[in-house]
Scaffold this active site. Sequence first.
Site, PDB file in Angstrom:
ATOM      1  NE  ARG A   1      19.858  13.808 -48.882  1.00  0.00           N
ATOM      2  CZ  ARG A   1      20.356  13.582 -47.672  1.00  0.00           C
ATOM      3  NH1 ARG A   1      21.639  13.626 -47.466  1.00  0.00           N
ATOM      4  NH2 ARG A   1      19.565  13.275 -46.690  1.00  0.00           N
TER       5      ARG A   1
ATOM      6  CB  THR B   1      25.914  17.737 -55.102  1.00  0.00           C
ATOM      7  OG1 THR B   1      24.481  17.710 -55.211  1.00  0.00           O
ATOM      8  CG2 THR B   1      26.514  17.824 -56.494  1.00  0.00           C
TER       9      THR B   1
ATOM     10  CG  ASP C   1       9.962   8.194 -44.949  1.00  0.00           C
ATOM     11  OD1 ASP C   1      11.045   8.268 -45.544  1.00  0.00           O
ATOM     12  OD2 ASP C   1       8.914   8.759 -45.346  1.00  0.00           O
TER      13      ASP C   1
ATOM     14  CG  ASP D   1       7.895   5.393 -46.685  1.00  0.00           C
ATOM     15  OD1 ASP D   1       7.490   5.655 -47.836  1.00  0.00           O
ATOM     16  OD2 ASP D   1       9.049   4.997 -46.444  1.00  0.00           O
TER      17      ASP D   1
HETATM   18  N1  URA Z   1      12.207  12.660 -42.886  1.00  0.00           N
HETATM   19  C1  URA Z   1      11.365  11.786 -42.294  1.00  0.00           C
HETATM   20  O1  URA Z   1      10.334  11.451 -42.852  1.00  0.00           O
HETATM   21  N2  URA Z   1      11.704  11.290 -41.091  1.00  0.00           N
HETATM   22  C2  URA Z   1      12.823  11.635 -40.440  1.00  0.00           C
HETATM   23  O2  URA Z   1      13.062  11.167 -39.324  1.00  0.00           O
HETATM   24  C3  URA Z   1      13.701  12.550 -41.073  1.00  0.00           C
HETATM   25  C4  URA Z   1      13.370  13.055 -42.296  1.00  0.00           C
END
Ligand code: URA
Length: 210
Positions: free
Chosen positions: A104, A108, A201, A204
Amino acid sequence: MSTLHLIDHPLVQHKLTLMRRKEASTNSFRRMLGELSTLMAYEITRDMPLSDIEIETPLETMTGKVIDGKKLVLVSILRAGNGFLDGMLNVVPGARIGHIGLYRDPETLKPVEYYFKMPENMSERDAIVVDPMLATGNSAVAAVQQLKDKCNPKSIKFMCLLAAPEGVKTLQAAHPDVDIYTAAVDRELNEHGYILPGLGDAGDRIFGTK
Ligand code: URA
């Protein structure tokens, strides 16, 4: 409008709940994601075309049915999409693999592509784009758009573990021809774009980077 397929099989729901728990170790998170992706691949391939093939059983000749796994391409959105691949390949071992890398842009906030690699003859292939989390939907929209613009596969499906209502809406609006397969649609996104209640995430948790 595309169809949203909720994969509500009890085994899928059970494993998803275990994965959501913050106590789940990297090891068990990864193992359960592998098991879930096998189960979800089973559902998403339910309508794969079959062709006839003549075979010999020990007793006589018969016409059996086979699928052509080589015509299927799994497209992983880096990096978390890679967590789906091994489990899916358990049921479609002949599938080819493509990768799309997007980040990302901090100015922008738009997704920018940094990697794109697909197998040959994409116009003859059915593609399943995989990313565990359909959050804002921006990456999914951009990945599907790149796929259509650069190699135009025969068909495209999108598979995730969890979706936010916002992500479903965005993807369906941009690509009404792409069906979405998910194990759950959660409540909402928070201000950082994380799905609530979610599982954190996904990258992760799969790779143990936090
Ligand atoms: N990406 C992720 O890994 N977790 C989320 O909750 C949103 C996007």
